[in-house]
Design a protein around this motif. Structure first.
Motif, mmCIF file in Angstrom:
data_model
loop_
_atom_site.group_PDB
_atom_site.id
_atom_site.type_symbol
_atom_site.label_atom_id
_atom_site.label_comp_id
_atom_site.label_asym_id
_atom_site.label_seq_id
_atom_site.Cartn_x
_atom_site.Cartn_y
_atom_site.Cartn_z
ATOM 1 N N TRP A 1 -6.016 11.526 92.402
ATOM 2 C CA TRP A 1 -7.052 11.382 93.393
ATOM 3 C C TRP A 1 -8.038 12.360 93.889
ATOM 4 C CZ3 TRP A 1 -6.405 6.900 95.932
ATOM 5 C CH2 TRP A 1 -5.079 5.987 95.918
ATOM 6 N N ILE A 2 -8.165 13.600 93.142
ATOM 7 C CA ILE A 2 -9.104 14.470 93.598
ATOM 8 C C ILE A 2 -9.895 14.572 92.167
ATOM 9 C CG2 ILE A 2 -9.769 16.921 93.990
ATOM 10 C CD1 ILE A 2 -6.989 17.143 95.308
ATOM 11 N N PRO A 3 -11.367 14.051 92.329
ATOM 12 C CA PRO A 3 -12.259 14.258 91.133
ATOM 13 C C PRO A 3 -12.083 15.642 90.617
ATOM 14 C CG PRO A 3 -13.299 13.124 93.089
ATOM 15 C CD PRO A 3 -11.941 13.908 93.667
ATOM 16 N N GLU A 4 -12.385 15.358 89.126
ATOM 17 C CA GLU A 4 -12.314 16.725 88.517
ATOM 18 C C GLU A 4 -13.473 17.579 88.678
ATOM 19 O OE1 GLU A 4 -12.836 17.853 83.660
ATOM 20 O OE2 GLU A 4 -11.750 16.168 84.207
ATOM 21 N N SER A 5 -14.561 17.078 89.150
ATOM 22 C CA SER A 5 -15.861 17.792 89.435
ATOM 23 C C SER A 5 -15.593 18.748 90.666
ATOM 24 C CB SER A 5 -17.162 16.905 89.746
ATOM 25 O OG SER A 5 -16.726 15.644 90.568
ATOM 26 N N ILE A 6 -14.933 18.103 91.883
ATOM 27 C CA ILE A 6 -14.368 18.913 92.675
ATOM 28 C C ILE A 6 -13.859 20.223 92.485
ATOM 29 C CG2 ILE A 6 -13.404 18.868 95.069
ATOM 30 C CD1 ILE A 6 -14.089 16.011 95.587
ATOM 31 N N ILE A 7 -12.861 20.069 91.771
ATOM 32 C CA ILE A 7 -11.803 20.991 91.501
ATOM 33 C C ILE A 7 -12.777 22.069 90.427
ATOM 34 C CG2 ILE A 7 -9.871 21.576 90.101
ATOM 35 C CD1 ILE A 7 -8.601 19.112 91.049
ATOM 36 N N THR A 8 -13.573 21.650 89.623
ATOM 37 C CA THR A 8 -14.004 22.542 88.651
ATOM 38 C C THR A 8 -15.093 23.454 89.233
ATOM 39 O OG1 THR A 8 -15.445 20.927 87.896
ATOM 40 C CG2 THR A 8 -13.513 21.339 86.718
ATOM 41 N N ALA A 9 -15.658 22.366 90.451
ATOM 42 C CA ALA A 9 -16.701 23.401 91.310
ATOM 43 C C ALA A 9 -16.159 24.618 92.018
ATOM 44 C CB ALA A 9 -17.290 22.405 92.017
ATOM 45 N N VAL A 10 -14.769 24.486 92.390
ATOM 46 C CA VAL A 10 -14.436 25.470 93.107
ATOM 47 C C VAL A 10 -13.607 26.639 92.337
ATOM 48 C CG1 VAL A 10 -12.642 26.024 94.990
ATOM 49 C CG2 VAL A 10 -13.891 24.032 94.961
ATOM 50 N N ILE A 11 -12.704 26.201 91.372
ATOM 51 C CA ILE A 11 -12.095 27.269 90.588
ATOM 52 C C ILE A 11 -11.990 26.763 89.172
ATOM 53 C CG2 ILE A 11 -10.324 27.904 92.376
ATOM 54 C CD1 ILE A 11 -8.580 25.795 91.370
ATOM 55 N N GLY A 12 -13.350 26.273 88.626
ATOM 56 C CA GLY A 12 -13.450 25.828 87.290
ATOM 57 C C GLY A 12 -13.317 26.920 86.276
ATOM 58 N N GLN A 13 -13.205 26.904 85.099
ATOM 59 C CA GLN A 13 -13.074 27.952 84.148
ATOM 60 C C GLN A 13 -14.339 28.815 83.981
ATOM 61 O OE1 GLN A 13 -11.087 26.672 80.725
ATOM 62 N NE2 GLN A 13 -11.005 28.754 79.674
ATOM 63 N N ASP A 14 -15.603 28.230 84.324
ATOM 64 C CA ASP A 14 -16.713 28.785 84.275
ATOM 65 C C ASP A 14 -17.030 29.885 85.501
ATOM 66 O OD1 ASP A 14 -16.908 26.599 85.712
ATOM 67 O OD2 ASP A 14 -19.111 26.561 85.610
ATOM 68 N N LYS A 15 -16.393 29.916 86.477
ATOM 69 C CA LYS A 15 -16.181 30.528 87.711
ATOM 70 C C LYS A 15 -15.836 31.958 87.440
ATOM 71 C CE LYS A 15 -18.561 27.130 89.839
ATOM 72 N NZ LYS A 15 -18.497 26.128 88.572
ATOM 73 N N TRP A 16 -16.440 33.040 87.499
ATOM 74 C CA TRP A 16 -15.841 34.242 87.367
ATOM 75 C C TRP A 16 -14.819 34.742 88.504
ATOM 76 C CZ3 TRP A 16 -16.016 38.030 91.156
ATOM 77 C CH2 TRP A 16 -17.012 37.948 92.346
ATOM 78 N N TYR A 17 -14.836 34.196 89.810
ATOM 79 C CA TYR A 17 -14.020 34.583 90.689
ATOM 80 C C TYR A 17 -12.992 33.712 91.012
ATOM 81 C CZ TYR A 17 -17.049 30.636 92.510
ATOM 82 O OH TYR A 17 -17.246 29.443 92.769
ATOM 83 N N SER A 18 -12.642 32.750 89.926
ATOM 84 C CA SER A 18 -11.530 31.690 90.041
ATOM 85 C C SER A 18 -10.077 32.341 89.851
ATOM 86 C CB SER A 18 -11.694 30.628 88.720
ATOM 87 O OG SER A 18 -11.718 31.226 87.698
ATOM 88 N N VAL A 19 -9.904 33.304 89.010
ATOM 89 C CA VAL A 19 -8.693 33.983 89.055
ATOM 90 C C VAL A 19 -8.373 34.613 90.428
ATOM 91 C CG1 VAL A 19 -7.362 35.713 87.925
ATOM 92 C CG2 VAL A 19 -8.807 34.186 86.465
#
Length: 334
Positions: A229-247
């Motif tokens: 149900w949750i679009p991939e774009s929303i998830i990756t925008a918050v904690i995507g692999q390209d985000k340095w702060y995701s971890v």
């Protein structure tokens, strides 16, 4: 190799169960599993049944083995060793205790009262909720054996390093005095018959399933929602692999939650399928299982603030390092 893959798919990943659930969803409920609602229902039923089957079988086997190692006997075995060897054995002991962090604390009290060094007991306390034999097989059933084995290795390293640091810091004075004076019940393994061990295993299955069933249902439900149900774009925008702060975000988000690895695995599965980095997902799982707020509150009852703060900082920094490492080297595990 073919036989191993077949057994892995049918016994561990239970592809036969996935096929049966697909038939159920499509023929009984009249839903298409390739669509959102049907896919969510398939994800939920399949993961719930699979996790409960694996969990029950594995806890029974692990508990049967564990019946040979009551605290007093464990103390005698670990008491023969010192230094990092004792920390390694303490961490390995945690792998045969299928408990969440809150359930591990009574054993932590028992081992401390039995005279084990504080660093060894903390290696156990870190390892027990983080890594166990059940988690290895469940991780392999959802991801693959490379990820499962790597997760166990880094979890054990974190437990050994954390316990060693606490031991070197000489923080025994920051354990509450009642922990040392609490009388530990001694259970001699010779007094248990095979039937006793079987009953012990059955009771452990009942007790642990009773404690975790709700968290498994919630975890699978969240995983099904994320997956369908949750679009991939929303998830990756918050904690995507390209985000340095995701971890860092994933680790800290896990702290207020209370669950064990069995409840977090379906969420991890869904996040990875949406493009979240492997290290970010593992950091979330470790944060939930090792640093949950309820377990910190319970631990505060047996250790003083300084020791609790040292424990929290060591584990948090370790989890973050592990997360960034897996994100950087994730291609090796896929």
């Amino acid at each position: 190799m073919f036989i191993f893959e077949f057994l892995n798919d049918q016994l561990l990943k239970m592809m036969w169960l996935s096929d049966l659930v697909k038939l159920l969803v499509e023929n009984v409920f009249g839903l298409n599993v390739s669509e959102r609602l049907g896919g969510s229902l398939h994800f939920f039923i399949y993961d719930v049944v699979k996790i409960f089957i694996l969990l029950s079988v594995l806890i029974f086997i692990i508990s049967y083995v564990q019946s040979f190692f009551p605290p007093e006997r464990t103390k005698k075995i670990l008491g023969r060793y010192s230094g990092i060897t004792a920390n390694i054995l303490g961490a390995l002991l945690g792998t045969i205790t299928p408990f969440c962090s809150c359930s591990s604390i009574p054993l932590f009290i028992g081992f401390t009262n039995a005279g084990l060094p504080i660093g060894v007991t903390f290696s156990f306390l870190i390892s027990s909720p983080l890594v166990d034999l059940a988690s290895v097989l469940l991780l392999a059933s959802i991801f693959n054996w490379k990820i499962a084995i790597a997760y166990v290795v880094v979890g054990l390293i974190l437990a050994v390093v954390g316990g060693t640091i606490i031991s070197k810091a000489k923080l025994e004075a920051y354990v509450e005095p009642f922990v040392y004076s609490n009388q530990m019940t001694s259970i001699e393994e010779e007094s248990m018959t095979r039937r006793d061990r079987m009953n012990f295993g059955k009771n452990q299955v009942k007790d642990i399933v009773k404690k975790v069933w709700l968290y498994i249902l919630i975890g699978v439900g969240i995983g099904a929602a994320i997956h369908n149900w949750i679009p991939e774009s929303i998830i990756t925008a918050v904690i995507g692999q390209d985000k340095w702060y995701s971890v860092i975000v994933a680790t800290l988000v896990g702290v207020p939650m209370y669950a064990d690895i069995f409840g977090t695995l379906p969420i991890a599965e869904a996040l990875v399928s949406k493009g979240v980095g492997l290290g970010t997902v593992l950091s979330f799982m470790m944060g939930v299982t090792a640093l949950s707020l309820p377990s910190m509150i319970m631990l505060k009852k047996v250790v003083k603030t300084r020791l609790l703060a040292v424990f929290f900082c060591i584990v948090t920094i370790g989890i973050i390092i592990i997360g960034y490492s897996f994100n950087a080297l994730g291609y090796l595990f896929t």
